[in-house]
Design a protein around this motif. Structure first.
Motif, PDB file in Angstrom:
ATOM      1  N   ILE A 148      36.478  12.536  54.068  1.00 52.39           N
ATOM      2  CA  ILE A 148      36.848  12.289  52.677  1.00 52.39           C
ATOM      3  C   ILE A 148      35.762  11.423  52.047  1.00 52.39           C
ATOM      4  CG2 ILE A 148      38.554  11.252  51.126  1.00 52.39           C
ATOM      5  CD1 ILE A 148      40.646  11.780  53.291  1.00 52.39           C
ATOM      6  N   VAL A 149      35.111  11.938  51.018  1.00 57.24           N
ATOM      7  CA  VAL A 149      34.081  11.200  50.282  1.00 57.24           C
ATOM      8  C   VAL A 149      34.684  10.756  48.954  1.00 57.24           C
ATOM      9  CG1 VAL A 149      31.822  11.311  49.168  1.00 57.24           C
ATOM     10  CG2 VAL A 149      32.173  12.447  51.372  1.00 57.24           C
ATOM     11  N   MET A 150      34.818   9.452  48.784  1.00 56.34           N
ATOM     12  CA  MET A 150      35.429   8.888  47.571  1.00 56.34           C
ATOM     13  C   MET A 150      34.331   8.361  46.650  1.00 56.34           C
ATOM     14  SD  MET A 150      38.630   7.013  49.490  1.00 56.34           S
ATOM     15  CE  MET A 150      37.633   6.564  50.929  1.00 56.34           C
ATOM     16  N   THR A 151      34.366   8.798  45.424  1.00 53.98           N
ATOM     17  CA  THR A 151      33.283   8.516  44.492  1.00 53.98           C
ATOM     18  C   THR A 151      33.196   7.047  44.094  1.00 53.98           C
ATOM     19  OG1 THR A 151      32.301   9.184  42.367  1.00 53.98           O
ATOM     20  CG2 THR A 151      34.699   8.974  42.461  1.00 53.98           C
ATOM     21  N   GLU A 152      32.008   6.650  43.703  1.00 55.22           N
ATOM     22  CA  GLU A 152      31.802   5.341  43.093  1.00 55.22           C
ATOM     23  C   GLU A 152      32.060   5.441  41.599  1.00 55.22           C
ATOM     24  OE1 GLU A 152      27.726   4.435  43.855  1.00 55.22           O
ATOM     25  OE2 GLU A 152      26.955   6.086  42.668  1.00 55.22           O
ATOM     26  N   VAL A 184      26.283  11.320  43.833  1.00 54.57           N
ATOM     27  CA  VAL A 184      27.427  11.344  44.751  1.00 54.57           C
ATOM     28  C   VAL A 184      27.575  12.737  45.352  1.00 54.57           C
ATOM     29  CG1 VAL A 184      29.938  11.137  44.919  1.00 54.57           C
ATOM     30  CG2 VAL A 184      28.631   9.454  43.607  1.00 54.57           C
ATOM     31  N   ALA A 185      27.433  13.781  44.513  1.00 56.89           N
ATOM     32  CA  ALA A 185      27.529  15.155  45.005  1.00 56.89           C
ATOM     33  C   ALA A 185      26.416  15.454  46.011  1.00 56.89           C
ATOM     34  CB  ALA A 185      27.474  16.130  43.834  1.00 56.89           C
ATOM     35  N   ARG A 186      25.230  14.922  45.768  1.00 53.74           N
ATOM     36  CA  ARG A 186      24.117  15.114  46.723  1.00 53.74           C
ATOM     37  C   ARG A 186      24.472  14.516  48.072  1.00 53.74           C
ATOM     38  NH1 ARG A 186      18.530  11.929  45.663  1.00 53.74           N
ATOM     39  NH2 ARG A 186      20.060  10.211  45.782  1.00 53.74           N
ATOM     40  N   PHE A 187      25.031  13.316  48.076  1.00 59.53           N
ATOM     41  CA  PHE A 187      25.438  12.706  49.339  1.00 59.53           C
ATOM     42  C   PHE A 187      26.484  13.563  50.041  1.00 59.53           C
ATOM     43  CE2 PHE A 187      28.387  10.069  51.749  1.00 59.53           C
ATOM     44  CZ  PHE A 187      27.517   9.532  52.683  1.00 59.53           C
ATOM     45  N   ALA A 188      27.458  14.085  49.285  1.00 64.55           N
ATOM     46  CA  ALA A 188      28.486  14.942  49.877  1.00 64.55           C
ATOM     47  C   ALA A 188      27.865  16.185  50.501  1.00 64.55           C
ATOM     48  CB  ALA A 188      29.515  15.322  48.822  1.00 64.55           C
ATOM     49  N   GLY A 219      30.515  15.648  37.816  1.00 66.26           N
ATOM     50  CA  GLY A 219      29.198  16.243  37.672  1.00 66.26           C
ATOM     51  C   GLY A 219      28.348  15.660  36.573  1.00 66.26           C
ATOM     52  N   ALA A 220      28.865  14.687  35.848  1.00 67.16           N
ATOM     53  CA  ALA A 220      28.152  14.142  34.697  1.00 67.16           C
ATOM     54  C   ALA A 220      27.210  13.008  35.103  1.00 67.16           C
ATOM     55  CB  ALA A 220      29.136  13.622  33.657  1.00 67.16           C
ATOM     56  N   VAL A 221      26.193  12.813  34.276  1.00 64.12           N
ATOM     57  CA  VAL A 221      25.356  11.625  34.369  1.00 64.12           C
ATOM     58  C   VAL A 221      25.674  10.800  33.123  1.00 64.12           C
ATOM     59  CG1 VAL A 221      23.018  10.713  34.566  1.00 64.12           C
ATOM     60  CG2 VAL A 221      23.556  12.951  35.523  1.00 64.12           C
ATOM     61  N   PRO A 222      26.717   9.990  33.166  1.00 67.24           N
ATOM     62  CA  PRO A 222      27.176   9.311  31.951  1.00 67.24           C
ATOM     63  C   PRO A 222      26.192   8.267  31.464  1.00 67.24           C
ATOM     64  CG  PRO A 222      28.320   8.453  33.861  1.00 67.24           C
ATOM     65  CD  PRO A 222      27.508   9.621  34.346  1.00 67.24           C
ATOM     66  N   VAL A 274      23.936   2.130  47.714  1.00 66.76           N
ATOM     67  CA  VAL A 274      23.019   2.312  48.841  1.00 66.76           C
ATOM     68  C   VAL A 274      22.676   3.772  49.088  1.00 66.76           C
ATOM     69  CG1 VAL A 274      22.720   1.955  51.325  1.00 66.76           C
ATOM     70  CG2 VAL A 274      23.770   0.169  49.924  1.00 66.76           C
ATOM     71  N   VAL A 275      23.686   4.675  49.079  1.00 64.33           N
ATOM     72  CA  VAL A 275      23.402   6.062  49.454  1.00 64.33           C
ATOM     73  C   VAL A 275      23.524   7.037  48.290  1.00 64.33           C
ATOM     74  CG1 VAL A 275      23.993   5.734  51.874  1.00 64.33           C
ATOM     75  CG2 VAL A 275      25.789   6.402  50.259  1.00 64.33           C
TER      76      VAL A 275
END
Length: 259
Positions: free
Chosen positions: A20-24, A32-36, A56-59, A223-224
């Motif tokens: 389970i990858v929980m977003t920042e 975050v999607a790249r890390f997933a 998917g946004a870059v706010p 960090v990631v």
């Protein structure tokens, strides 16, 4: 995905044991999607729930601040409360049980970041979760040495870590103002040597993160994801590889050979 009568969007991809990858904050960004995707490529099935923000946004900085404010006061989260768990954790524990049923294996990994950082530790109260990774846990925001879990829950997590010979892998930048050294010290005191802390030098952070991180976060933090530098031999990429190796050991019982 409906769990205990509550439906949330969950992105699922990959094959192998569940993670389970929980977003920042402020949401599932491209970083975050790249890390997933890296976790998927390492041989795992990623479950990434949409918890806040625009997927998917870059706010921009202003939109990111608005998401932050809305989430802090949302009933599912307790961004300003010490020694209290967020109600959304019940739903996430249900997700972990469902992920284990669907993927099988030795257990489930849980990776929390920033606003969801400490969630990975709270999820250890669910027996399905065996590999918790904590990246820059930022709650509660107004008390640097406080923890976002009741003391009795932390005690139960420590007992489980010791009983099953498990550990928590944790990362932060040394100069992170939102996840300060006092928080890692508090987790170390609560969980003992089972809390495996890693602190990266500030100079290792990406110098040109997205606007929300450059203007609002305004210090080395993610960090990631937003502050990771995707270059061979870089400390942040080494942190990513250590996470993948940790998941490999805990969920597959093997040691991953790092590049």
């Amino acid at each position: 995905m409906a769990i205990d009568g509550v439906t949330r969007r969950v992105y699922v991809a990959g094959h192998g044991p569940a993670v389970i990858v929980m977003t920042e904050m402020p949401g599932i960004s491209p970083q975050v999607a790249r890390f997933a995707r890296w976790v998927c490529a390492a041989g795992f099935t990623v479950y990434m729930p949409s918890l806040f923000g625009r997927d998917g946004a870059v706010p921009g900085a202003e939109e990111g601040v608005q998401v932050f404010r809305q989430t802090c006061v949302h009933a599912d989260f307790r961004g300003l409360m010490s020694n209290r768990s967020s109600p959304v954790l019940d739903w996430l524990r249900g997700l972990a049980r469902q992920a284990l049923d669907e993927c099988g294996g030795a257990g489930v990994g849980a990776i929390g970041m920033c606003f969801t950082g400490n969630f990975a530790i709270s999820l250890m109260l669910e027996p399905a979760v065996r590999a918790p990774v904590v990246c820059q846990p930022s709650l509660p925001m107004d008390a640097p040495a406080a923890l976002n879990m009741p003391h009795e829950e932390l005690a139960r997590v420590r007992q489980r870590l010791e009983r099953e010979d498990l550990s928590v892998l944790a990362f932060r930048f040394e100069g992170d103002r939102h996840c300060r050294a006092e928080r890692f010290a508090a987790y170390g005191a609560a969980l003992g040597p089972r809390f495996e802390a890693r602190e990266l030098p500030d100079a290792a952070a990406h110098s040109e993160p997205p606007p929300f991180f450059a203007r609002i976060v305004a210090c080395p933090h993610s960090v990631v994801t937003a502050h990771l530098v995707d270059a061979a031999g870089h400390p942040t990429l080494a942190a990513r590889d250590e996470i993948l190796a940790f998941l490999e050991r805990r969920l597959k019982g093997t040691d991953r050979v790092l590049p």
